[in-house]
Design a protein around this motif. Structure first.
Motif, PDB file in Angstrom:
ATOM      1  N   ASP A   9     -45.726  -1.530   2.841  1.00 25.68           N
ATOM      2  CA  ASP A   9     -44.795  -1.091   3.329  1.00 25.68           C
ATOM      3  C   ASP A   9     -45.350  -0.010   4.466  1.00 25.68           C
ATOM      4  O   ASP A   9     -46.348   0.397   4.622  1.00 25.68           O
ATOM      5  N   VAL A  10     -44.253  -0.125   5.279  1.00 22.28           N
ATOM      6  CA  VAL A  10     -44.655   0.671   6.734  1.00 22.28           C
ATOM      7  C   VAL A  10     -43.692   2.096   6.827  1.00 22.28           C
ATOM      8  O   VAL A  10     -44.097   2.842   6.861  1.00 22.28           O
ATOM      9  N   LEU A  11     -42.186   1.644   6.877  1.00 19.74           N
ATOM     10  CA  LEU A  11     -41.404   2.691   6.999  1.00 19.74           C
ATOM     11  C   LEU A  11     -39.963   2.080   6.477  1.00 19.74           C
ATOM     12  O   LEU A  11     -39.622   0.911   6.350  1.00 19.74           O
ATOM     13  N   THR A  12     -39.347   3.320   5.978  1.00 23.00           N
ATOM     14  CA  THR A  12     -37.947   3.278   5.555  1.00 23.00           C
ATOM     15  C   THR A  12     -37.051   3.680   6.292  1.00 23.00           C
ATOM     16  O   THR A  12     -37.132   4.947   6.492  1.00 23.00           O
ATOM     17  N   ILE A  13     -35.923   3.354   7.022  1.00 21.76           N
ATOM     18  CA  ILE A  13     -34.962   3.888   7.655  1.00 21.76           C
ATOM     19  C   ILE A  13     -33.598   3.903   7.012  1.00 21.76           C
ATOM     20  O   ILE A  13     -33.238   2.901   6.920  1.00 21.76           O
ATOM     21  N   ALA A  14     -33.047   4.784   7.171  1.00 21.05           N
ATOM     22  CA  ALA A  14     -31.353   4.983   6.600  1.00 21.05           C
ATOM     23  C   ALA A  14     -30.513   4.923   7.841  1.00 21.05           C
ATOM     24  O   ALA A  14     -30.647   5.722   8.831  1.00 21.05           O
ATOM     25  N   LEU A  15     -29.630   4.072   7.941  1.00 19.57           N
ATOM     26  CA  LEU A  15     -28.731   3.918   9.093  1.00 19.57           C
ATOM     27  C   LEU A  15     -27.367   4.126   8.650  1.00 19.57           C
ATOM     28  O   LEU A  15     -26.597   3.588   7.915  1.00 19.57           O
ATOM     29  N   ARG A  16     -26.998   5.361   9.169  1.00 18.66           N
ATOM     30  CA  ARG A  16     -25.864   6.106   9.127  1.00 18.66           C
ATOM     31  C   ARG A  16     -24.900   6.149  10.612  1.00 18.66           C
ATOM     32  O   ARG A  16     -23.916   6.557  10.247  1.00 18.66           O
ATOM     33  N   LYS A  17     -25.519   6.273  11.486  1.00 22.30           N
ATOM     34  CA  LYS A  17     -25.051   6.436  12.977  1.00 22.30           C
ATOM     35  C   LYS A  17     -25.655   5.645  13.795  1.00 22.30           C
ATOM     36  O   LYS A  17     -26.680   4.891  13.506  1.00 22.30           O
ATOM     37  N   PRO A  18     -25.171   5.309  15.213  1.00 22.44           N
ATOM     38  CA  PRO A  18     -25.641   4.502  16.046  1.00 22.44           C
ATOM     39  C   PRO A  18     -27.002   4.927  16.572  1.00 22.44           C
ATOM     40  O   PRO A  18     -27.625   3.921  16.701  1.00 22.44           O
ATOM     41  N   GLY A  19     -27.211   6.160  16.413  1.00 21.47           N
ATOM     42  CA  GLY A  19     -28.757   6.454  16.880  1.00 21.47           C
ATOM     43  C   GLY A  19     -29.830   5.795  16.191  1.00 21.47           C
ATOM     44  O   GLY A  19     -30.792   5.690  16.250  1.00 21.47           O
ATOM     45  N   ASP A  20     -29.437   5.752  14.755  1.00 19.95           N
ATOM     46  CA  ASP A  20     -30.355   5.261  13.724  1.00 19.95           C
ATOM     47  C   ASP A  20     -30.730   3.761  14.013  1.00 19.95           C
ATOM     48  O   ASP A  20     -32.036   3.454  13.957  1.00 19.95           O
ATOM     49  N   VAL A  21     -29.915   3.008  14.540  1.00 17.60           N
ATOM     50  CA  VAL A  21     -30.169   1.539  14.969  1.00 17.60           C
ATOM     51  C   VAL A  21     -31.136   1.528  16.216  1.00 17.60           C
ATOM     52  O   VAL A  21     -32.146   0.694  16.055  1.00 17.60           O
TER      53      VAL A  21
END
Length: 355
Positions: A9-21
């Motif tokens: 594993d490297v990283l987990t990102i929660a995608l809630r808004k356009p900036g997260d993309v």
């Protein structure tokens, strides 16, 4: 049998808004560069990941899991999870299947989650895959994303400057080509005007030539008939008796070498008599050279393999005008005979030079 996967594993990102993309795209680029994935494969993976994140944005529990997987090869993998009825569009799935080494859509699983796997193959690193994953995590945690963003902006600015310079060069080349085209058009118009003038002069000379030939033919007929036009014989003359004087004997079938006179025989005989006894005329050297050049140009134009026919035709027209309107013909006693003699002398000189 599916080979056993070893995931780091490297990283987990929660995608809630356009900036997260946008953050997902940058982190994917950093992980690809650290794993040695560059060039077109990096662009394909980051583009598909960002497109999938934008299409699935708003789905419950949407998150992206970045990892390095090792089976028989090393794969840079992004796993996107979500719940609900959201589904990536079919064109995106088709494009991912064409562009990436691995693309799978699974679910829903027992927990109700869907999973989209996007992976690209890369070369095995020199260090262990676990150490490489740890280095990437540390780089992202220490602000490597910001540094990566600066590097991306610098690269994009360089590409933009190169595109602007290329556009400027193309614009200058287009201006140069337009100037050459205008110059060519002006030359074509001038050539057309010159050819039109030469054609008009040639037509005038041809008309004058026909008029002179017609006048000479009429005079020859009058001279041959002693002041009376020559009576042309029919194609099949019928003999008739003349009581006043004896008529010349007509040729019979027993003498095949004799033939009846034709209308054109009268003209040929009259020309022969009118040209008989004409001494060799001293032509000017310039006139002889012009006639020789005319013969050479005509022979070159008659050759089927020549391509520069336009220049040859223009030269032939100029030489014909010079020959026809040469001042020498104003002093010649018999112009038709002199013209024939001039052509013969030019051919004789060409044959002597060839020998």
């Amino acid at each position: 049998m599916t080979p056993r996967r070893s995931a780091h594993d490297v990283l987990t990102i929660a995608l809630r808004k356009p900036g997260d993309v946008i953050t997902l795209r940058r982190c994917t680029q950093s992980m690809c560069r650290a794993a040695g994935l560059t060039g077109s494969p990096l662009v394909r993976l980051t583009t598909v990941v960002s497109e999938a994140g934008e299409h699935l944005l708003g789905a419950p529990g949407l998150s992206a899991h970045l990892c390095l997987e090792e089976t028989d090869t090393v794969m840079v993998t992004v796993r996107i999870h979500w719940r609900g009825d959201h589904r990536p569009p079919s064109p995106l799935l088709s494009a991912a299947g064409r562009l990436l080494d691995d693309s799978r859509l699974t679910g829903p699983h027992d927990d109700g989650r869907h999973e989209l796997v996007l992976a690209q193959r890369t070369a095995a690193p020199a260090a262990s895959l676990g150490d490489l994953a740890a280095d990437v995590r540390a780089n992202l945690a220490d602000g490597g994303t910001a540094a990566d963003l600066i590097e991306v902006l610098r690269t994009q600015n360089g590409q933009l400057l190169a595109a602007l310079e290329e556009s400027q060069r193309q614009q200058e080349e287009l201006q140069r080509l337009n100037a050459e085209l205008e110059e060519t058009n002006a030359g074509v118009m001038a050539l057309y005007s010159e050819l039109a003038g030469e054609l008009q002069a040639t037509n005038t000379g041809v008309v004058a030539l026909y008029a002179e030939l017609e006048d000479k033919s009429r005079r020859l007929e009058l001279a041959n008939g002693h002041g009376r036009p020559v009576r042309r014989l029919p194609a099949h003359p019928r003999p008739r008796r003349r009581p006043s004087r004896q008529r010349p004997r007509l040729p019979s079938s027993r003498h095949p070498q004799q033939r009846l006179a034709r209308p054109h025989d009268v003209t040929i005989n009259s020309n022969t008599r009118s040209n008989a006894g004409v001494d060799a005329t001293p032509f000017p050297d310039e006139l002889l050279q012009t006639q020789a050049a005319f013969n050479a140009t005509y022979a070159a134009l008659a050759a089927s393999h020549r391509r520069d026919t336009i220049a040859l035709r223009r030269r032939l027209l100029r030489l014909s005008v010079r020959l026809w309107w040469h001042p020498y013909w104003n002093t010649a006693h018999s112009v038709p005979a002199a013209r024939t003699q001039l052509r013969q002398l030019a051919r004789t000189g060409e044959a002597a030079r060839a020998a």
